[in-house]
Design a protein around this motif. Structure first.
Motif, PDB file in Angstrom:
ATOM      1  N   ILE A 112     -28.366 -49.740  75.339  1.00  0.00           N
ATOM      2  CA  ILE A 112     -27.827 -48.823  74.484  1.00  0.00           C
ATOM      3  C   ILE A 112     -28.825 -48.601  73.229  1.00  0.00           C
ATOM      4  N   TYR A 113     -28.982 -47.520  72.597  1.00  0.00           N
ATOM      5  CA  TYR A 113     -30.096 -47.078  72.119  1.00  0.00           C
ATOM      6  C   TYR A 113     -29.460 -46.918  70.342  1.00  0.00           C
ATOM      7  N   GLY A 114     -30.442 -47.256  69.583  1.00  0.00           N
ATOM      8  CA  GLY A 114     -29.954 -46.866  68.108  1.00  0.00           C
ATOM      9  C   GLY A 114     -29.047 -47.620  67.315  1.00  0.00           C
ATOM     10  N   MET A 115     -28.938 -48.662  67.789  1.00  0.00           N
ATOM     11  CA  MET A 115     -27.890 -49.630  66.975  1.00  0.00           C
ATOM     12  C   MET A 115     -28.547 -50.531  65.895  1.00  0.00           C
ATOM     13  N   SER A 116     -30.078 -50.330  65.934  1.00  0.00           N
ATOM     14  CA  SER A 116     -30.468 -50.818  64.705  1.00  0.00           C
ATOM     15  C   SER A 116     -31.796 -50.043  64.153  1.00  0.00           C
ATOM     16  N   ASN A 117     -31.211 -48.630  64.054  1.00  0.00           N
ATOM     17  CA  ASN A 117     -32.210 -47.819  63.399  1.00  0.00           C
ATOM     18  C   ASN A 117     -31.799 -47.381  62.192  1.00  0.00           C
ATOM     19  N   GLN A 118     -32.054 -46.093  61.530  1.00  0.00           N
ATOM     20  CA  GLN A 118     -31.888 -45.846  60.176  1.00  0.00           C
ATOM     21  C   GLN A 118     -30.640 -44.828  59.912  1.00  0.00           C
ATOM     22  N   VAL A 119     -29.619 -45.080  60.916  1.00  0.00           N
ATOM     23  CA  VAL A 119     -28.417 -44.210  60.864  1.00  0.00           C
ATOM     24  C   VAL A 119     -27.025 -45.431  60.834  1.00  0.00           C
ATOM     25  N   THR A 120     -26.288 -45.207  59.898  1.00  0.00           N
ATOM     26  CA  THR A 120     -25.205 -45.927  59.576  1.00  0.00           C
ATOM     27  C   THR A 120     -24.058 -45.164  60.450  1.00  0.00           C
ATOM     28  N   GLU A 121     -23.201 -46.024  61.369  1.00  0.00           N
ATOM     29  CA  GLU A 121     -22.112 -45.585  62.195  1.00  0.00           C
ATOM     30  C   GLU A 121     -20.735 -46.053  62.047  1.00  0.00           C
ATOM     31  N   TRP A 122     -19.949 -45.068  61.934  1.00  0.00           N
ATOM     32  CA  TRP A 122     -18.629 -45.452  61.730  1.00  0.00           C
ATOM     33  C   TRP A 122     -17.970 -46.058  62.789  1.00  0.00           C
ATOM     34  N   VAL A 123     -17.093 -46.994  62.613  1.00  0.00           N
ATOM     35  CA  VAL A 123     -16.248 -47.495  63.461  1.00  0.00           C
ATOM     36  C   VAL A 123     -14.652 -47.486  63.308  1.00  0.00           C
ATOM     37  N   ASN A 124     -13.709 -47.786  63.748  1.00  0.00           N
ATOM     38  CA  ASN A 124     -12.545 -47.446  63.693  1.00  0.00           C
ATOM     39  C   ASN A 124     -11.782 -48.169  62.812  1.00  0.00           C
ATOM     40  N   ASP A 125     -12.105 -49.205  62.525  1.00  0.00           N
ATOM     41  CA  ASP A 125     -11.488 -50.305  61.248  1.00  0.00           C
ATOM     42  C   ASP A 125     -11.302 -49.908  60.076  1.00  0.00           C
ATOM     43  N   TRP A 126     -10.414 -50.163  59.518  1.00  0.00           N
ATOM     44  CA  TRP A 126     -10.269 -50.140  58.060  1.00  0.00           C
ATOM     45  C   TRP A 126     -11.251 -51.259  57.470  1.00  0.00           C
ATOM     46  N   TYR A 127     -11.641 -51.310  56.150  1.00  0.00           N
ATOM     47  CA  TYR A 127     -12.312 -52.449  55.805  1.00  0.00           C
ATOM     48  C   TYR A 127     -11.486 -53.410  54.868  1.00  0.00           C
ATOM     49  N   SER A 128     -11.649 -54.631  55.049  1.00  0.00           N
ATOM     50  CA  SER A 128     -11.307 -55.564  54.047  1.00  0.00           C
ATOM     51  C   SER A 128     -12.178 -56.797  54.186  1.00  0.00           C
ATOM     52  N   ALA A 129     -12.717 -57.213  52.867  1.00  0.00           N
ATOM     53  CA  ALA A 129     -13.533 -58.465  53.013  1.00  0.00           C
ATOM     54  C   ALA A 129     -12.804 -59.923  53.680  1.00  0.00           C
ATOM     55  N   GLU A 130     -11.523 -59.882  53.827  1.00  0.00           N
ATOM     56  CA  GLU A 130     -10.789 -60.802  53.948  1.00  0.00           C
ATOM     57  C   GLU A 130     -10.309 -61.040  55.401  1.00  0.00           C
ATOM     58  N   TYR A 131     -10.611 -59.747  56.078  1.00  0.00           N
ATOM     59  CA  TYR A 131      -9.964 -59.614  57.273  1.00  0.00           C
ATOM     60  C   TYR A 131     -10.411 -60.643  58.462  1.00  0.00           C
ATOM     61  N   TYR A 132     -11.660 -61.106  58.199  1.00  0.00           N
ATOM     62  CA  TYR A 132     -12.050 -62.164  59.268  1.00  0.00           C
ATOM     63  C   TYR A 132     -11.335 -63.474  59.081  1.00  0.00           C
ATOM     64  N   GLN A 133     -10.894 -63.569  58.193  1.00  0.00           N
ATOM     65  CA  GLN A 133     -10.001 -65.046  57.735  1.00  0.00           C
ATOM     66  C   GLN A 133      -8.522 -65.157  58.736  1.00  0.00           C
ATOM     67  N   ASN A 134      -8.168 -63.743  58.974  1.00  0.00           N
ATOM     68  CA  ASN A 134      -6.881 -63.676  59.717  1.00  0.00           C
ATOM     69  C   ASN A 134      -6.846 -62.979  60.697  1.00  0.00           C
ATOM     70  N   SER A 135      -8.079 -62.312  61.210  1.00  0.00           N
ATOM     71  CA  SER A 135      -8.228 -61.689  62.366  1.00  0.00           C
ATOM     72  C   SER A 135      -7.672 -62.231  63.690  1.00  0.00           C
ATOM     73  N   PRO A 136      -7.071 -61.565  64.613  1.00  0.00           N
ATOM     74  CA  PRO A 136      -6.417 -61.912  65.718  1.00  0.00           C
ATOM     75  C   PRO A 136      -7.749 -62.200  66.724  1.00  0.00           C
ATOM     76  N   GLU A 137      -7.552 -63.179  67.663  1.00  0.00           N
ATOM     77  CA  GLU A 137      -8.758 -63.282  68.661  1.00  0.00           C
ATOM     78  C   GLU A 137      -8.662 -62.262  69.701  1.00  0.00           C
ATOM     79  N   LYS A 138      -8.013 -61.755  70.033  1.00  0.00           N
ATOM     80  CA  LYS A 138      -7.799 -60.659  71.303  1.00  0.00           C
ATOM     81  C   LYS A 138      -7.679 -59.289  70.772  1.00  0.00           C
ATOM     82  N   ASN A 139      -8.812 -58.548  70.972  1.00  0.00           N
ATOM     83  CA  ASN A 139      -9.062 -57.103  70.710  1.00  0.00           C
ATOM     84  C   ASN A 139      -8.648 -56.822  69.477  1.00  0.00           C
TER      85      ASN A 139
END
Length: 343
Positions: free
Chosen positions: A271-298
């Motif tokens: 996979i190319y360009g995942m550490s280049n100078q371009v920022t990439e959108w992903v599907n998720d909404w952002y929350s700084a607290e999400y990792y504390q209650n994120s489900p394990e599966k998918n």
């Protein structure tokens, strides 16, 4: 690549260079039945489009399938997986992880919530080996009668396709990543691929992006061929010889500026360009607290929010670093793009 790809498509054409009957759409790997599905859907959705435009759009979808990299699912610890407090190379661009690493690797981890290391298990999926190209986005927008995805920074007006500025931008950016202004533009492009191919295309989730960047969740800080970010004119300290060493030209694997797609070596998954100078959108909404209650599966991210997660960003950004972006930017940004995935 082909042997992985066949896991998703059992109707395999063993010959090469299969071609549809009514549009010039070819592939060495995509099955004939899949190509015909694409052509049928293009003809059905865009009956009034020219044959040339239909062919360009159909080939965009075929290339998207060809460029998929299969990522076998698994379990990994998502987030800042720590780093040695004293880095032997004396540069955060060249870190080797060890089990006793106990200092946060990125200064942004506390602010973004990446410090909350948490277990994630993902099903297998595929992700594009490249960011979406400028030209592929343009063909999609043309056949859907959407305006050009670039504007004038001074006036804010979208550039007209019959202008000299349009021709100039096309020449400069034709081999680079597609710029975006809205997160929804990235989402819609991936969903369009799915509609034309009848396959489950979408933006990758944050977890899928990180798992692929880290070579299926390994403890690598940069998504390069070495796990280091080896920039031009940069140095690292070698404790064995007690000297600083400059990277040679053939060792450079990260850009300092905007480059063509695939200009530097891929990570071990291809996979190319995942550490280049371009920022990439992903599907998720952002929350700084999400990792504390994120489900394990998918995990899919929060149900709602005001900002979207983006990844990479270039320079000093590590594989687990989170970036928050407004889903609606003021202008089209050549350093804000995306890649698609297929579940």
């Amino acid at each position: 690549m082909k042997q992985h790809w066949l896991l998703f498509f059992p109707l395999v054409i063993t010959g090469c260079n299969t071609q549809s009957q009514n549009l010039n759409v070819t592939s060495d790997t995509v099955p004939k039945q899949q190509i015909q599905t694409i052509v049928n859907n293009i003809n059905k959705m865009y009956p009034d489009a020219s044959k040339e435009l239909k062919e360009h759009a159909a080939n965009v979808v075929v290339r998207a399938i060809e460029n998929l990299v299969f990522v076998k699912g698994g379990t990994f610890d998502m987030g800042d997986f720590k780093a040695p407090c004293e880095i032997p190379s004396r540069t955060r661009n060249r870190i080797d992880w060890t089990p006793d690493a106990n200092c946060l690797a990125s200064p942004s981890s506390v602010a973004t919530g990446a410090q909350y290391l948490h277990k994630v298990t993902l099903d297998s999926y595929s992700i594009s080996k490249y960011e979406t190209s400028f030209m592929n986005m343009e063909w999609m927008r043309q056949i859907n009668k959407l305006p050009f995805a670039m504007d004038n920074f001074k006036t804010g007006k979208v550039i007209a396709r019959n202008s000299s500025e349009y021709a100039r931008r096309m020449e400069i950016f034709k081999h680079k990543a597609a710029p975006t202004k809205k997160w929804q533009e990235a989402k819609d492009y991936c969903l369009w691929l799915g509609k034309i191919s009848s396959l489950d295309f979408n933006l990758p989730t944050e977890a899928q992006w990180e798992y692929a960047a880290r070579n299926r969740g390994k403890h690598v800080y940069y998504a390069t061929n070495t796990g280091y970010s080896q920039l031009a004119n940069s140095y690292y300290y070698d404790p064995e010889i007690g000297k600083f060493i400059e990277y040679k030209k053939d060792e450079i694997n990260s850009p300092k500026g905007l480059t063509n797609l695939g200009a530097f070596p891929p990570n071990p998954l291809g996979i190319y360009g995942m550490s280049n100078q371009v920022t990439e959108w992903v599907n998720d909404w952002y929350s700084a607290e999400y990792y504390q209650n994120s489900p394990e599966k998918n995990p899919q991210g929060p149900n709602s929010g005001t900002q979207k997660v983006a990844r990479d960003g270039g320079g000093q950004t590590m594989t687990f670093d989170r970036i928050k972006e407004s889903p609606l930017q003021k202008h089209y940004h050549t350093r804000l793009s995306f890649r698609c995935a297929k579940n």
